[in-house]
Design a protein around this motif. Structure first.
Motif, mmCIF file in Angstrom:
data_model
loop_
_atom_site.group_PDB
_atom_site.id
_atom_site.type_symbol
_atom_site.label_atom_id
_atom_site.label_comp_id
_atom_site.label_asym_id
_atom_site.label_seq_id
_atom_site.Cartn_x
_atom_site.Cartn_y
_atom_site.Cartn_z
ATOM 1 N N GLU A 179 0.832 -1.200 0.000
ATOM 2 C CA GLU A 179 0.000 0.000 0.000
ATOM 3 C C GLU A 179 0.870 1.255 0.000
ATOM 4 O O GLU A 179 1.979 1.270 0.534
ATOM 5 N N ILE A 180 0.350 2.313 -0.549
ATOM 6 C CA ILE A 180 1.065 3.581 -0.641
ATOM 7 C C ILE A 180 1.429 4.139 0.738
ATOM 8 O O ILE A 180 2.454 4.804 0.897
ATOM 9 N N ILE A 181 0.638 3.834 1.768
ATOM 10 C CA ILE A 181 0.914 4.323 3.126
ATOM 11 C C ILE A 181 2.275 3.830 3.609
ATOM 12 O O ILE A 181 2.980 4.525 4.339
ATOM 13 N N THR A 182 2.670 2.637 3.183
ATOM 14 C CA THR A 182 3.968 2.084 3.576
ATOM 15 C C THR A 182 5.099 2.914 2.980
ATOM 16 O O THR A 182 6.045 3.277 3.678
ATOM 17 N N LEU A 183 4.994 3.238 1.712
ATOM 18 C CA LEU A 183 6.012 4.067 1.072
ATOM 19 C C LEU A 183 6.050 5.449 1.710
ATOM 20 O O LEU A 183 7.126 5.982 1.972
ATOM 21 N N LYS A 184 4.887 6.026 1.990
ATOM 22 C CA LYS A 184 4.836 7.352 2.610
ATOM 23 C C LYS A 184 5.511 7.351 3.977
ATOM 24 O O LYS A 184 6.141 8.333 4.369
ATOM 25 N N ALA A 185 5.396 6.268 4.692
ATOM 26 C CA ALA A 185 5.976 6.182 6.032
ATOM 27 C C ALA A 185 7.471 5.889 6.010
ATOM 28 O O ALA A 185 8.196 6.337 6.899
ATOM 29 N N LEU A 186 7.945 5.160 5.008
ATOM 30 C CA LEU A 186 9.300 4.621 5.092
ATOM 31 C C LEU A 186 10.309 5.146 4.072
ATOM 32 O O LEU A 186 11.508 4.894 4.219
ATOM 33 N N LEU A 187 9.867 5.870 3.074
ATOM 34 C CA LEU A 187 10.839 6.437 2.132
ATOM 35 C C LEU A 187 11.464 7.699 2.709
ATOM 36 O O LEU A 187 10.808 8.463 3.416
ATOM 37 N N ILE A 188 12.736 7.907 2.392
ATOM 38 C CA ILE A 188 13.400 9.145 2.798
ATOM 39 C C ILE A 188 12.743 10.310 2.042
ATOM 40 O O ILE A 188 12.130 10.103 0.991
ATOM 41 N N PRO A 189 12.848 11.530 2.554
ATOM 42 C CA PRO A 189 12.150 12.664 1.936
ATOM 43 C C PRO A 189 12.391 12.841 0.434
ATOM 44 O O PRO A 189 11.429 13.066 -0.318
ATOM 45 N N LEU A 190 13.625 12.737 -0.035
ATOM 46 C CA LEU A 190 13.888 12.915 -1.466
ATOM 47 C C LEU A 190 13.168 11.879 -2.320
ATOM 48 O O LEU A 190 12.685 12.189 -3.415
ATOM 49 N N ALA A 191 13.092 10.663 -1.855
ATOM 50 C CA ALA A 191 12.378 9.615 -2.591
ATOM 51 C C ALA A 191 10.870 9.820 -2.484
ATOM 52 O O ALA A 191 10.139 9.643 -3.463
ATOM 53 N N LEU A 192 10.415 10.198 -1.302
ATOM 54 C CA LEU A 192 8.983 10.412 -1.084
ATOM 55 C C LEU A 192 8.426 11.468 -2.032
ATOM 56 O O LEU A 192 7.305 11.351 -2.526
ATOM 57 N N GLU A 193 9.225 12.472 -2.321
ATOM 58 C CA GLU A 193 8.791 13.547 -3.210
ATOM 59 C C GLU A 193 8.522 13.081 -4.634
ATOM 60 O O GLU A 193 7.896 13.797 -5.412
ATOM 61 N N THR A 194 8.946 11.884 -4.963
ATOM 62 C CA THR A 194 8.807 11.402 -6.342
ATOM 63 C C THR A 194 7.725 10.339 -6.527
ATOM 64 O O THR A 194 7.480 9.929 -7.665
ATOM 65 N N ILE A 195 7.101 9.871 -5.441
ATOM 66 C CA ILE A 195 6.109 8.801 -5.613
ATOM 67 C C ILE A 195 4.884 9.310 -6.363
ATOM 68 O O ILE A 195 4.550 10.490 -6.322
ATOM 69 N N ASP A 196 4.235 8.398 -7.035
ATOM 70 C CA ASP A 196 2.980 8.680 -7.716
ATOM 71 C C ASP A 196 1.884 7.985 -6.915
ATOM 72 O O ASP A 196 1.754 6.760 -6.978
ATOM 73 N N PRO A 197 1.086 8.738 -6.159
ATOM 74 C CA PRO A 197 0.062 8.123 -5.306
ATOM 75 C C PRO A 197 -0.972 7.290 -6.067
ATOM 76 O O PRO A 197 -1.666 6.479 -5.474
ATOM 77 N N GLN A 198 -1.047 7.468 -7.380
ATOM 78 C CA GLN A 198 -2.005 6.706 -8.181
ATOM 79 C C GLN A 198 -1.434 5.384 -8.689
ATOM 80 O O GLN A 198 -2.169 4.552 -9.212
ATOM 81 N N SER A 199 -0.142 5.192 -8.540
ATOM 82 C CA SER A 199 0.507 3.962 -9.025
ATOM 83 C C SER A 199 0.348 2.822 -8.035
ATOM 84 O O SER A 199 0.166 3.033 -6.842
ATOM 85 N N SER A 200 0.455 1.622 -8.561
ATOM 86 C CA SER A 200 0.517 0.420 -7.725
ATOM 87 C C SER A 200 1.982 0.083 -7.525
ATOM 88 O O SER A 200 2.748 0.049 -8.495
ATOM 89 N N TYR A 201 2.362 -0.177 -6.275
ATOM 90 C CA TYR A 201 3.751 -0.473 -5.955
ATOM 91 C C TYR A 201 3.889 -1.902 -5.445
ATOM 92 O O TYR A 201 2.981 -2.447 -4.822
ATOM 93 N N GLY A 202 5.050 -2.459 -5.703
ATOM 94 C CA GLY A 202 5.375 -3.786 -5.222
ATOM 95 C C GLY A 202 6.598 -3.730 -4.330
ATOM 96 O O GLY A 202 7.391 -2.782 -4.383
ATOM 97 N N PHE A 203 6.749 -4.763 -3.519
ATOM 98 C CA PHE A 203 7.900 -4.933 -2.639
ATOM 99 C C PHE A 203 8.692 -6.120 -3.157
ATOM 100 O O PHE A 203 8.141 -7.205 -3.359
ATOM 101 N N CYS A 204 9.987 -5.924 -3.385
ATOM 102 C CA CYS A 204 10.847 -7.013 -3.831
ATOM 103 C C CYS A 204 11.530 -7.635 -2.617
ATOM 104 O O CYS A 204 12.270 -6.965 -1.904
ATOM 105 N N HIS A 205 11.283 -8.902 -2.398
ATOM 106 C CA HIS A 205 11.846 -9.598 -1.229
ATOM 107 C C HIS A 205 13.155 -10.316 -1.538
ATOM 108 O O HIS A 205 13.785 -10.896 -0.649
#
Length: 152
Positions: free
Chosen positions: A29-55
């Motif tokens: 979920e986008i909430i995970t990226l919003k909580a855990l990305l550093i500020p410079l990376a957070l500024e680039t997310i697209d809230p409308q995109s679907s994101y995956g986690f690579c394990h």
């Protein structure tokens, strides 16, 4: 906050594969990226995109979408699946690192039970604490089991 330990819905886009290692990723979920990305990376997310986690341990990508990649250095915390350090959390909500789990097992304690009790009491916040965006209990249980096998 949503129930972090509920079974997640499937991705809007279907199967997500890491653009780097090509392994199947887990929808996050986008909430995970919003909580855990550093500020410079957070500024680039697209809230409308679907994101995956690579394990995949050997892949440097943590989060990805069709047109974006975020690497380990873009995340505020070390990622359990990608960092073998003893001080890396296995359970991000309740501070269970590999080292703390090893100590508990040596003392014949049941850390999985502790985490399970906290989850049942609705105290976890894995969707904002755990980079994989879901419950850590499976990771804790698997790691504790691996410790038992290592001593055989």
């Amino acid at each position: 906050m949503n129930d972090c330990c509920a079974v997640p819905a499937t991705s809007k886009e279907g199967t997500l594969c890491c653009p780097e290692c090509k392994q199947k990723g887990k929808a996050v979920e986008i909430i995970t990226l919003k909580a855990l990305l550093i500020p410079l990376a957070l500024e680039t997310i697209d809230p409308q995109s679907s994101y995956g986690f690579c394990h995949n341990h050997s892949c440097d990508i943590v989060y990805f979408s069709d047109n974006q990649k975020f690497q380990r250095q873009d995340v505020k915390v070390p990622v359990f699946q990608k960092d073998d350090g003893l001080d890396v959390p296995v359970c991000y909500c309740f501070g269970w690192t590999r080292q703390r789990l090893e100590q508990a097992v040596q003392q014949q304690k049941q850390p999985s039970n502790h985490v399970s009790e906290q989850v049942q009491a609705n105290r976890c916040g894995c969707e904002v604490n755990n980079p994989q965006g879901s419950c850590c209990l499976g990771n804790v249980t698997a790691y504790v089991r691996s410790l038992g096998k290592a001593s055989v």
